[in-house]
Design a protein around this motif. Sequence first.
Motif, mmCIF file in Angstrom:
data_model
loop_
_atom_site.group_PDB
_atom_site.id
_atom_site.type_symbol
_atom_site.label_atom_id
_atom_site.label_comp_id
_atom_site.label_asym_id
_atom_site.label_seq_id
_atom_site.Cartn_x
_atom_site.Cartn_y
_atom_site.Cartn_z
ATOM 1 N N LEU A 250 0.798 -1.214 0.000
ATOM 2 C CA LEU A 250 0.000 0.000 0.000
ATOM 3 C C LEU A 250 0.836 1.271 0.000
ATOM 4 O O LEU A 250 0.400 2.313 -0.493
ATOM 5 C CB LEU A 250 -0.951 0.019 1.208
ATOM 6 C CG LEU A 250 -2.321 -0.641 1.000
ATOM 7 C CD1 LEU A 250 -2.190 -2.127 0.693
ATOM 8 C CD2 LEU A 250 -3.220 -0.440 2.208
ATOM 9 N N ASP A 251 2.050 1.209 0.576
ATOM 10 C CA ASP A 251 2.900 2.401 0.629
ATOM 11 C C ASP A 251 3.782 2.563 -0.610
ATOM 12 O O ASP A 251 4.632 3.460 -0.667
ATOM 13 C CB ASP A 251 3.779 2.374 1.889
ATOM 14 C CG ASP A 251 4.715 1.159 1.934
ATOM 15 O OD1 ASP A 251 4.703 0.356 0.975
ATOM 16 O OD2 ASP A 251 5.450 1.020 2.929
ATOM 17 N N LYS A 260 0.126 1.787 -5.294
ATOM 18 C CA LYS A 260 -0.274 2.188 -3.948
ATOM 19 C C LYS A 260 -1.778 2.027 -3.755
ATOM 20 O O LYS A 260 -2.549 2.052 -4.701
ATOM 21 C CB LYS A 260 0.100 3.650 -3.691
ATOM 22 C CG LYS A 260 1.595 3.930 -3.605
ATOM 23 C CD LYS A 260 1.837 5.406 -3.252
ATOM 24 C CE LYS A 260 3.317 5.712 -3.114
ATOM 25 N NZ LYS A 260 3.541 7.130 -2.741
ATOM 26 N N GLU A 261 -2.139 1.843 -2.484
ATOM 27 C CA GLU A 261 -3.516 1.909 -2.011
ATOM 28 C C GLU A 261 -4.547 1.269 -2.950
ATOM 29 O O GLU A 261 -4.471 0.090 -3.263
ATOM 30 C CB GLU A 261 -3.884 3.376 -1.733
ATOM 31 C CG GLU A 261 -3.026 4.046 -0.689
ATOM 32 C CD GLU A 261 -3.313 3.597 0.727
ATOM 33 O OE1 GLU A 261 -4.357 2.946 0.946
ATOM 34 O OE2 GLU A 261 -2.503 3.905 1.626
ATOM 35 N N GLU A 262 -5.514 2.107 -3.421
ATOM 36 C CA GLU A 262 -6.639 1.584 -4.207
ATOM 37 C C GLU A 262 -6.236 1.119 -5.605
ATOM 38 O O GLU A 262 -7.039 0.502 -6.310
ATOM 39 C CB GLU A 262 -7.746 2.639 -4.317
ATOM 40 C CG GLU A 262 -7.411 3.854 -5.166
ATOM 41 C CD GLU A 262 -6.591 4.908 -4.438
ATOM 42 O OE1 GLU A 262 -6.204 5.896 -5.073
ATOM 43 O OE2 GLU A 262 -6.351 4.717 -3.219
ATOM 44 N N LYS A 263 -5.001 1.395 -6.012
ATOM 45 C CA LYS A 263 -4.534 0.912 -7.316
ATOM 46 C C LYS A 263 -4.292 -0.601 -7.290
ATOM 47 O O LYS A 263 -4.190 -1.232 -8.333
ATOM 48 C CB LYS A 263 -3.240 1.621 -7.716
ATOM 49 C CG LYS A 263 -3.361 3.135 -7.899
ATOM 50 C CD LYS A 263 -4.164 3.480 -9.141
ATOM 51 C CE LYS A 263 -4.153 4.986 -9.393
ATOM 52 N NZ LYS A 263 -4.946 5.339 -10.591
ATOM 53 N N ILE A 264 -4.197 -1.158 -6.086
ATOM 54 C CA ILE A 264 -3.938 -2.594 -5.927
ATOM 55 C C ILE A 264 -5.275 -3.333 -5.830
ATOM 56 O O ILE A 264 -6.135 -2.972 -5.025
ATOM 57 C CB ILE A 264 -3.094 -2.858 -4.667
ATOM 58 C CG1 ILE A 264 -1.799 -2.040 -4.706
ATOM 59 C CG2 ILE A 264 -2.780 -4.351 -4.535
ATOM 60 C CD1 ILE A 264 -1.006 -2.076 -3.409
ATOM 61 N N HIS A 265 -5.444 -4.358 -6.631
ATOM 62 C CA HIS A 265 -6.701 -5.128 -6.633
ATOM 63 C C HIS A 265 -6.884 -5.825 -5.283
ATOM 64 O O HIS A 265 -5.922 -6.280 -4.659
ATOM 65 C CB HIS A 265 -6.649 -6.160 -7.758
ATOM 66 C CG HIS A 265 -7.981 -6.755 -8.097
ATOM 67 N ND1 HIS A 265 -8.581 -7.740 -7.331
ATOM 68 C CD2 HIS A 265 -8.848 -6.501 -9.117
ATOM 69 C CE1 HIS A 265 -9.733 -8.077 -7.873
ATOM 70 N NE2 HIS A 265 -9.925 -7.345 -8.955
ATOM 71 N N GLY A 305 0.608 0.157 7.067
ATOM 72 C CA GLY A 305 1.193 0.847 5.933
ATOM 73 C C GLY A 305 1.470 0.001 4.719
ATOM 74 O O GLY A 305 1.455 0.499 3.593
ATOM 75 N N LYS A 306 1.742 -1.290 4.904
ATOM 76 C CA LYS A 306 2.096 -2.135 3.766
ATOM 77 C C LYS A 306 0.940 -3.027 3.315
ATOM 78 O O LYS A 306 0.589 -3.064 2.140
ATOM 79 C CB LYS A 306 3.322 -2.992 4.109
ATOM 80 C CG LYS A 306 4.587 -2.160 4.293
ATOM 81 C CD LYS A 306 5.795 -3.034 4.494
ATOM 82 C CE LYS A 306 7.058 -2.205 4.666
ATOM 83 N NZ LYS A 306 7.398 -1.406 3.468
#
Length: 373
Positions: A250-251, A260-265, A305-306
């Motif tokens: 996520l970081d 990052k964040e919402e870009k990860i399925h 964070g991760k």
Amino acid sequence: MDLDKIPGKIPVPIDKLEPGMVVAEEIKLNDKVFIASDVKLTERLIEKLKKLLEDFSIKDDIKIFNPERYKNIDIMLPVHNKSKNVNIRSNQNVLGVEMYFQAYTRVLGELFTNINYKADDIIKEIKKLSMDIQMDLHYPAPVVKNIVLYGSGGDYLYRHSVNVSILSFMIGKWLGLSSSELELLTYSAVLHDFGKTKLDCSTLNKSTKLSPSEFKHIMLHPILGYEFMKKIPSVPEEVLQGILMHHERLDGSGYPLKLKEEKIHNFAKIIAIADVFEAINSNRIYKKRRSPFEALETIKSESLGKLDYNFCKVFIDNISSFYVGEKVLLNTKKIGTILKIDYNNLTCPLISVGSEFINLAETKNVHVKKLIL
């Protein structure tokens, strides 16, 4: 016709079994029930039975109810389906499910090895395997406990992928995913490390610390897996996203795309948790496994964070319940029973040793060495 002169049960060779036949006596492997009596055989169940019996070199005939005796009698017998699992049963122990892990691991290894030659056919078998794994989780306790106690040993690919698919399915279920989402998630988790089959074996199996260039080579496996599976039209996009992104964080510290964040399925976020837990909890050529309690602590730490915090919290809250009631060996050589695990102090559970209650968070110089059967 005199029914008394017709035997109620007849032996049938394994290769003569047919869909619709009804098992008359329990079929056991290693003294554990694989198929209960009164279960009607289906084509898929027969195929699975043949594979397992072949693995264990069993050639005994299977006892079925004689169709001649019962063909004119109106009887209702249970059929194998998702609502009644006839494989892993509620009364099986941790060791009793090991043969299923071994069989799935062997099959996955064969499928990954042969996929270059007939990808379309093999991918259908891999999807079927992922469905079989889900069906065997009707009674999850012995399955999850097997993973917690043993991890994947030194098998960083096939057994690891089986374990990660099981953990991913369980996380998805705890999160309330739909049946169709769970199917796709498990499918993606089975395939998540396929790209490692495309890496240089000497680097993958290296017993010493990897050099920076060697680690960069290992980091290619999500892309290699994604690129290969993308060429197979039947593999859904959600499954591909899980394969590609399971090492993203996520970081933005993950790889290969530093998303990052919402870009990860979400599938990748779930598989990442299962992947980290399973890897920490297993022996590898280059490192010894850490305890299942340390594995939980690592997941909690990386949730800041991760890894996805909410997903991690759900995972820890639920999987820790499988620890409760299990035996532990203390550094004092005493054996205790886990009574409660505190989310804020995961490595120091409340245990009982005989009639004594011990809160390890408040007891100096006493700690858990390992979980035991």
